[in-house]
Scaffold this motif. Structure first.
Motif, short mmCIF file in Angstrom:
data_model
loop_
_atom_site.label_atom_id
_atom_site.label_comp_id
_atom_site.label_asym_id
_atom_site.label_seq_id
_atom_site.Cartn_x
_atom_site.Cartn_y
_atom_site.Cartn_z
N VAL A 212 0.84 -1.19 0.00
CA VAL A 212 0.00 0.00 0.00
C VAL A 212 0.88 1.25 0.00
N ASP A 213 1.91 1.27 0.81
CA ASP A 213 2.79 2.43 0.89
C ASP A 213 3.56 2.66 -0.40
N ASN B 14 1.29 4.61 -2.81
CA ASN B 14 1.13 5.98 -2.35
C ASN B 14 2.41 6.77 -2.58
N TYR C 52 2.72 7.61 -6.28
CA TYR C 52 1.83 8.70 -6.67
C TYR C 52 2.38 10.04 -6.19
N GLN C 53 2.81 10.09 -4.94
CA GLN C 53 3.32 11.34 -4.37
C GLN C 53 4.56 11.83 -5.12
N ASP D 142 -5.19 15.27 -3.79
CA ASP D 142 -6.52 14.65 -3.88
C ASP D 142 -6.82 14.10 -5.27
#
Length: 83
Positions: free
Chosen positions: A27-28, A31, A34-35, A45
């Motif tokens: 999961v990390d 994320n 994406y970041q 968002d």
């Protein structure tokens, strides 16, 4: 008997712990990707309002709308081909 049960208890808890860690790690990774690669343009968002978006000739896509159009699933393969 008691020692054998304790050994199995330790083994099972270790397996459960590692599988939970691996699951959380996946999961990390998404994320973090994406970041680091997308949020500057698409925003935190994913609405296309990132800090760099004002400097682009073509505004970034609102990824939340894109997901809604695809039954709540972001079409990752299609996006990958476009990028």
């Amino acid at each position: 008997m008691e020692t054998s049960a304790f050994k199995w208890f330790i083994i099972i808890n270790t397996i459960i712990g590692f599988s939970a860690y691996a699951s959380a790690q996946n999961v990390d990774v998404g994320n973090a990707e994406y970041q680091s690669s997308c949020a500057a343009c698409h925003g935190i968002d994913a609405k296309g309002d990132g800090p760099v978006s004002k400097e682009l000739k073509t505004p970034p896509t609102d990824l939340t709308v894109l997901a809604k159009k695809n039954n709540g699933v972001l079409p990752f393969n299609s996006l990958y081909e476009i990028i």
